[in-house]
Structure formats: C-alpha cells, structure tokens
Design a protein around this motif. Structure first.
Motif, PDB file in Angstrom:
ATOM      1  N   ALA A 188     -22.521   2.353 -16.128  1.00 28.56           N
ATOM      2  CA  ALA A 188     -23.670   2.463 -17.022  1.00 28.56           C
ATOM      3  C   ALA A 188     -23.663   3.831 -17.686  1.00 28.56           C
ATOM      4  O   ALA A 188     -23.334   4.840 -17.052  1.00 28.56           O
ATOM      5  N   ARG A 189     -24.047   3.878 -18.970  1.00 23.54           N
ATOM      6  CA  ARG A 189     -24.029   5.133 -19.727  1.00 23.54           C
ATOM      7  C   ARG A 189     -25.427   5.718 -19.921  1.00 23.54           C
ATOM      8  O   ARG A 189     -25.567   6.866 -20.311  1.00 23.54           O
ATOM      9  N   THR A 190     -26.467   4.905 -19.698  1.00 20.45           N
ATOM     10  CA  THR A 190     -27.842   5.364 -19.898  1.00 20.45           C
ATOM     11  C   THR A 190     -28.711   4.912 -18.728  1.00 20.45           C
ATOM     12  O   THR A 190     -28.299   4.070 -17.913  1.00 20.45           O
ATOM     13  N   ARG A 191     -29.906   5.447 -18.685  1.00 26.61           N
ATOM     14  CA  ARG A 191     -30.856   5.071 -17.636  1.00 26.61           C
ATOM     15  C   ARG A 191     -31.155   3.583 -17.667  1.00 26.61           C
ATOM     16  O   ARG A 191     -31.109   2.899 -16.630  1.00 26.61           O
ATOM     17  N   ASP A 192     -31.442   3.055 -18.836  1.00 24.23           N
ATOM     18  CA  ASP A 192     -31.783   1.636 -18.950  1.00 24.23           C
ATOM     19  C   ASP A 192     -30.613   0.744 -18.550  1.00 24.23           C
ATOM     20  O   ASP A 192     -30.802  -0.268 -17.866  1.00 24.23           O
ATOM     21  N   ILE A 235     -21.258   3.058 -10.961  1.00 22.72           N
ATOM     22  CA  ILE A 235     -21.028   4.371 -11.544  1.00 22.72           C
ATOM     23  C   ILE A 235     -21.944   4.558 -12.752  1.00 22.72           C
ATOM     24  O   ILE A 235     -21.982   3.714 -13.652  1.00 22.72           O
ATOM     25  N   ILE A 236     -22.683   5.663 -12.749  1.00 22.58           N
ATOM     26  CA  ILE A 236     -23.531   6.026 -13.889  1.00 22.58           C
ATOM     27  C   ILE A 236     -22.921   7.277 -14.504  1.00 22.58           C
ATOM     28  O   ILE A 236     -23.051   8.373 -13.971  1.00 22.58           O
ATOM     29  N   GLU A 237     -22.228   7.110 -15.619  1.00 23.66           N
ATOM     30  CA  GLU A 237     -21.477   8.212 -16.242  1.00 23.66           C
ATOM     31  C   GLU A 237     -21.272   7.890 -17.717  1.00 23.66           C
ATOM     32  O   GLU A 237     -20.776   6.821 -18.061  1.00 23.66           O
ATOM     33  N   ASP A 238     -21.644   8.829 -18.599  1.00 20.86           N
ATOM     34  CA  ASP A 238     -21.569   8.556 -20.037  1.00 20.86           C
ATOM     35  C   ASP A 238     -20.245   8.985 -20.670  1.00 20.86           C
ATOM     36  O   ASP A 238     -19.951   8.591 -21.792  1.00 20.86           O
ATOM     37  N   GLU A 239     -19.444   9.783 -19.982  1.00 19.11           N
ATOM     38  CA  GLU A 239     -18.153  10.186 -20.526  1.00 19.11           C
ATOM     39  C   GLU A 239     -17.087   9.192 -20.083  1.00 19.11           C
ATOM     40  O   GLU A 239     -16.791   9.057 -18.891  1.00 19.11           O
ATOM     41  N   ALA A 240     -16.483   8.509 -21.059  1.00 16.19           N
ATOM     42  CA  ALA A 240     -15.581   7.394 -20.768  1.00 16.19           C
ATOM     43  C   ALA A 240     -14.397   7.795 -19.899  1.00 16.19           C
ATOM     44  O   ALA A 240     -14.027   7.073 -18.961  1.00 16.19           O
ATOM     45  N   ASP A 268     -23.932  10.621 -12.701  1.00 13.93           N
ATOM     46  CA  ASP A 268     -24.002  11.877 -13.445  1.00 13.93           C
ATOM     47  C   ASP A 268     -25.473  12.228 -13.633  1.00 13.93           C
ATOM     48  O   ASP A 268     -26.354  11.377 -13.491  1.00 13.93           O
ATOM     49  N   ILE A 269     -25.751  13.460 -13.963  1.00  3.71           N
ATOM     50  CA  ILE A 269     -27.135  13.902 -14.143  1.00  3.71           C
ATOM     51  C   ILE A 269     -27.608  13.701 -15.580  1.00  3.71           C
ATOM     52  O   ILE A 269     -28.679  13.157 -15.829  1.00  3.71           O
ATOM     53  N   GLN A 270     -26.785  14.139 -16.551  1.00  7.34           N
ATOM     54  CA  GLN A 270     -27.151  14.046 -17.966  1.00  7.34           C
ATOM     55  C   GLN A 270     -26.436  12.859 -18.596  1.00  7.34           C
ATOM     56  O   GLN A 270     -25.209  12.806 -18.598  1.00  7.34           O
ATOM     57  N   LEU A 271     -27.180  11.901 -19.164  1.00  5.51           N
ATOM     58  CA  LEU A 271     -26.590  10.676 -19.680  1.00  5.51           C
ATOM     59  C   LEU A 271     -26.536  10.652 -21.205  1.00  5.51           C
ATOM     60  O   LEU A 271     -27.063  11.535 -21.883  1.00  5.51           O
ATOM     61  N   ALA A 272     -25.921   9.604 -21.741  1.00  4.24           N
ATOM     62  CA  ALA A 272     -25.568   9.550 -23.161  1.00  4.24           C
ATOM     63  C   ALA A 272     -26.757   9.712 -24.098  1.00  4.24           C
ATOM     64  O   ALA A 272     -26.655  10.375 -25.129  1.00  4.24           O
ATOM     65  N   ASP A 273     -27.890   9.104 -23.794  1.00  4.73           N
ATOM     66  CA  ASP A 273     -29.047   9.152 -24.691  1.00  4.73           C
ATOM     67  C   ASP A 273     -30.024  10.248 -24.289  1.00  4.73           C
ATOM     68  O   ASP A 273     -31.203  10.184 -24.629  1.00  4.73           O
TER      69      ASP A 273
END
Length: 269
Positions: free
Chosen positions: A174-178, A148-153, A195-200
């Motif tokens: 993961a919260r960011t691309r890296d 899962i790639i998602e920055d909202e907890a 998700d499309i838009q990530l934390a950083d």
C-alpha cells in the motif's frame, strides 16, 4: 564548575546515543517503561562514575553499563499474564541465553562482534555464535503473512523480496493510508511493515493505528530515516523500528523477532 573539554565530549556523546540506548533497552526488556528505567539507571551510574567508560568508546561503554545493570537485576522482561504477551514470554524463555540480545546489538544497533563481546562479557567467537543461534531459533517459527506500507516502489520491491525469501506471504503493498486500511481489510496480515511518510503525505503511523483498531493487536515494524524523532520518550513508541537506509540483516532480524513475538506496542498518533 564547568566541565572540561573531555568531559563535555563525553556528555555530548552520551546525549547522541540516548535514543538508541532506549531503543535497545525497550527491545531487551519488552516494555518502554522498564526499558527507560534501565536506560536512566545506566546514565546515572556513568555520570556518578565516568571511569565506567574507561577502555572503550562512549557508545560501547554506555551499552555495556546498561547490559550489566539489566543482567545483574536478573535480566527481567515484562511479564504478560495471559494472551499474546504470555505467549511471547514463553517463547522468550525458550531462547538460548544472551542470543537475542546479541542479535539486537548486531543487526539493529550495528555493533561489531568485538563490541558485542565487550558489551555482554563473552569472547568474540561466542558473540558470533550467539547471533547465529538467535537467527536460527527465531527463523524456525511458522511463516506468516506480511503487509507492506511503502510509497517508494524500489524500496517496496526490495522489502517484498527480503520478506518473501524468509518464507512469508506478502498480502500486498500500500502507498497511502487509505490503501493500507483497505488492503488490511481485504486480506488481514499477521505482521505490518510500515514506512512513516506516505505518498499523499498521509501518515504510516495513522494507517497502522487504523488497522490495529479494526483488526486487533499484531506485530508492527516501522521504517524511517529519522528514528530519533520517534524515540523521544514523549509518547508511546514503536517496539520495532528500522532506520533508513536499512540493511537486509536489519529487516530479517526485525521481521523474525516481530513474528517470534506475537504482540507489539505501537505509536499513538
């Protein structure tokens, strides 16, 4: 000659629903190109004879015309000659007729069973049965690993819960691309939910493309609050796209189908 107010309203409604018609057509046919071909044919048919929308709202009528044209053409799905695409087509052939289309209409496009019955030409009870059958047939497939790639907890926890209850193993969040690229390298997933838009302010699309370039083709599901921005026809689009706010049924449906079909196209940034 200018359109009458009623005709203009119909034209506006058609325009608003084109991105979603294209999403459904792509999922139904297995290809952005063939999906767009059927979507365009549907619009042309309606513009030539607007009586095709008589008796139903514009959205339901538009999808009914699309489904009718696709079915009359033999319900074609893009064929794969070998590898993952061929495997996907063999699996598709094993499904009960109309069941996957009914599931897509209900869970991804949000149609009621009454509307689905109108679109595919069955009774309401038959539409309900088809959705149940599709869920059962797709859930019978082997469980897999999901990243899962998602920055909202809160959203990430919700997705973890839904996917885990389906029987899949979560490799991590993961919260960011890296972070996503590193996690995929450490524990390669069989499916990516992104998700499309990530934390950083990095891009989930870029993260997915990085992962696929390293690990090879695998199913991807994108989640976004603005699906119409990705369904423009200007470039390759996601095969599986969930709109925010999403429902549990939408996630279950998309994950089941992505796992059922072993390959997917993804966006090119």
């Amino acid at each position: 000659m200018n359109d009458s107010p009623e005709q203009q309203d119909i034209s506006d409604a058609l325009g608003e629903n084109i991105p979603y018609l294209r999403r459904f057509a792509r999922a139904m046919t297995g290809s952005q190109q063939s999906g767009d071909t059927f979507a365009a044919a549907s619009l042309e048919a309606i513009l030539a004879d607007r009586s095709m929308l008589d008796g139903v709202d514009v959205r339901t009528g538009l999808f009914r015309v699309l489904y009718g044209i696709w079915a009359s053409a033999g319900a074609p799905v893009e064929e794969g000659e070998s590898g993952a695409r061929a495997k996907a087509q063999r699996r598709l052939a094993s499904l009960t007729n109309n069941s996957r289309e009914a599931l897509l209409l209900h869970t991804i496009e949000g149609f009621s069973f009454t509307e689905i019955a109108t679109i595919i030409g069955v009774s309401q009870s038959e539409a309900e049965d088809l959705v149940s059958i599709a869920r059962r047939e797709m859930s019978d497939n082997t469980a897999g690993s999901v990243m899962i790639i998602e920055d909202e907890a809160i959203i990430a926890m919700d997705l973890e819960s839904i996917v885990a209850e389906m029987g899949h193993r979560i490799t991590g969040v993961a919260r960011t691309r890296d972070e996503a690229v590193e996690l995929a390298r450490t524990d390669p997933p069989e499916l990516v939910l992104a998700d499309i838009q990530l934390a950083d302010n990095s891009s989930g699309i870029d993260a997915v493309n990085d992962i696929l370039s390293q690990l090879g083709t695998r199913p991807v599901i994108f989640i976004t609050a603005f699906p119409e921005r990705l369904l423009t026809g200007d470039k390759p689009e996601p095969a599986f796209l969930i709109s925010k706010p999403y429902s549990v049924d939408q996630v279950i449906s998309a994950v089941s189908q992505a796992m059922f079909f072993s390959s997917t196209e993804t966006l090119n940034a």
